[in-house]
Design an enzyme around this catalytic site. Structure first.
Site, PDB file in Angstrom:
ATOM      1  N   LEU A  56      11.650 -20.487  -4.699  1.00  0.00           N
ATOM      2  CA  LEU A  56      10.619 -19.584  -4.176  1.00  0.00           C
ATOM      3  C   LEU A  56       9.361 -19.629  -5.038  1.00  0.00           C
ATOM      4  O   LEU A  56       9.432 -19.510  -6.257  1.00  0.00           O
ATOM      5  CB  LEU A  56      11.171 -18.148  -4.165  1.00  0.00           C
ATOM      6  CG  LEU A  56      10.174 -17.021  -3.857  1.00  0.00           C
ATOM      7  CD1 LEU A  56       9.701 -17.091  -2.411  1.00  0.00           C
ATOM      8  CD2 LEU A  56      10.788 -15.662  -4.148  1.00  0.00           C
ATOM      9  N   ASP A 114       0.827  -1.205   0.000  1.00  0.00           N
ATOM     10  CA  ASP A 114       0.000   0.000   0.000  1.00  0.00           C
ATOM     11  C   ASP A 114       0.868   1.264   0.000  1.00  0.00           C
ATOM     12  O   ASP A 114       1.994   1.248   0.499  1.00  0.00           O
ATOM     13  CB  ASP A 114      -0.887  -0.037   1.260  1.00  0.00           C
ATOM     14  CG  ASP A 114      -2.128   0.817   1.104  1.00  0.00           C
ATOM     15  OD1 ASP A 114      -2.364   1.351   0.002  1.00  0.00           O
ATOM     16  OD2 ASP A 114      -2.844   0.961   2.106  1.00  0.00           O
ATOM     17  N   HIS A 145       2.816   3.562  -8.986  1.00  0.00           N
ATOM     18  CA  HIS A 145       2.687   2.128  -9.269  1.00  0.00           C
ATOM     19  C   HIS A 145       3.965   1.583  -9.900  1.00  0.00           C
ATOM     20  O   HIS A 145       4.408   0.489  -9.587  1.00  0.00           O
ATOM     21  CB  HIS A 145       1.495   1.875 -10.201  1.00  0.00           C
ATOM     22  CG  HIS A 145       0.185   2.229  -9.566  1.00  0.00           C
ATOM     23  ND1 HIS A 145      -0.115   1.914  -8.262  1.00  0.00           N
ATOM     24  CD2 HIS A 145      -0.912   2.866 -10.049  1.00  0.00           C
ATOM     25  CE1 HIS A 145      -1.327   2.346  -7.971  1.00  0.00           C
ATOM     26  NE2 HIS A 145      -1.832   2.939  -9.035  1.00  0.00           N
TER      27      HIS A 145
END
Ligand code: V0D
Length: 256
Positions: free
Chosen positions: A147, A36, A53
């Protein structure tokens, strides 16, 4: 090697305070992140939201590397919620191009690092070009054993639960499942996160202290860690600080 990295970062972050990531200690298996503060970061600089962004996407790359370096097995990044469709059309269009942009520069390296990419969320409403890029990446990394990097995209937890309940109800109605067989494991099988263990640690940036419809079922026992730092300003050092605090909590539980 890992110990060396952790020390170096701990020195840089807090030269006087004792913040040490114990790489021989408990490393969370699964870390979920609510990324956020990108819009606020841009606003503070009088930049358009989309600049935030794009800056946030850089942070994703850094944090994925940091997670990989200490052997975290699952990362889930909340990239786009079912609520995000209400944002201005131009912003949504921009966001929907980010997976391609990210993958065009990062996928080769992620493949080299044995990373597996998965999408968590509803594929239904996504534009074709976004879905194609995602599925290509999923396909290309399917057999990777390092991962597992999950992107929660068009994800909403209540929607996920409604979908699961509807599918279970249909199975029961078809006589394929008995109500007596229902348990937590069965419910888990109908969630987007089917094959993913529950997160051990949730990180949320940018000062909001809530879950915002993210993994409500899966976070039942998860350690929650919040910071005021905006996602584009979030560094590998901040990430290791969150892990170190998680280790502290885990040690205290271990003591009782
Ligand atoms: C914007 C901050 C990476 C949060 C990070 C579609 C909001 C940057 C991806 C990505 C977004 C998704 C899938 C994939 C590879 C990369 C991404 C979105 C937004 C929404 F396979 N960053 N990122 N996707 N932001």
């Amino acid at each position: 090697m890992l110990e060396h990295l952790a020390r170096k970062w701990s020195r840089k972050e807090k030269p006087t305070e004792a913040f040490e990531l114990d790489v021989t200690g408990q490393i969370p298996k699964h870390v979920a992140v609510i990324m956020d503060g990108n819009g606020r970061w841009a606003k503070m600089r009088s930049l358009p939201r989309v600049a935030g962004h794009r800056a946030g996407m850089k942070t994703v790359k850094e944090i994925v590397k940091a997670a990989d370096a200490i052997g975290i097995q699952y990362m889930t990044m909340y990239a786009f919620s079912t609520e995000n469709w209400k944002r201005p059309r131009e912003e949504v269009d921009f966001l929907m191009k980010l997976p391609q942009e990210f993958l065009s520069t990062e996928l080769d390296e992620l493949v080299e690092r044995n990373v597996r990419i998965c999408m968590v969320g509803s594929k239904d409403e996504l534009p074709d070009h976004t879905l194609e890029a995602l599925e290509k990446a999923e396909e290309r990394t399917r057999d990777n054993t390092g991962l597992q990097l999950n992107f929660a995209l068009n994800y909403g937890s209540r929607k996920e639960i409604v979908k699961a309940v509807a599918e279970i109800a249909a199975r029961i109605q078809a006589g394929e499942l008995e109500p007596e067989q229902l348990d937590e494991q069965v419910i888990n099988r109908y969630l987007y996160t089917r094959d993913i263990p529950d997160p051990d640690l949730l990180i949320r940036t940018s000062g909001e202290i809530r879950l915002s419809n993210f993994m409500l079922w899966q976070l039942a026992y998860t350690e929650l860690w919040f910071t005021d730092v905006l996602w584009p300003d979030f560094t590998q050092e901040h990430f290791y600080q969150a892990i170190a605090e998680y280790q502290g909590r885990a040690r205290r539980y271990g003591a009782v």
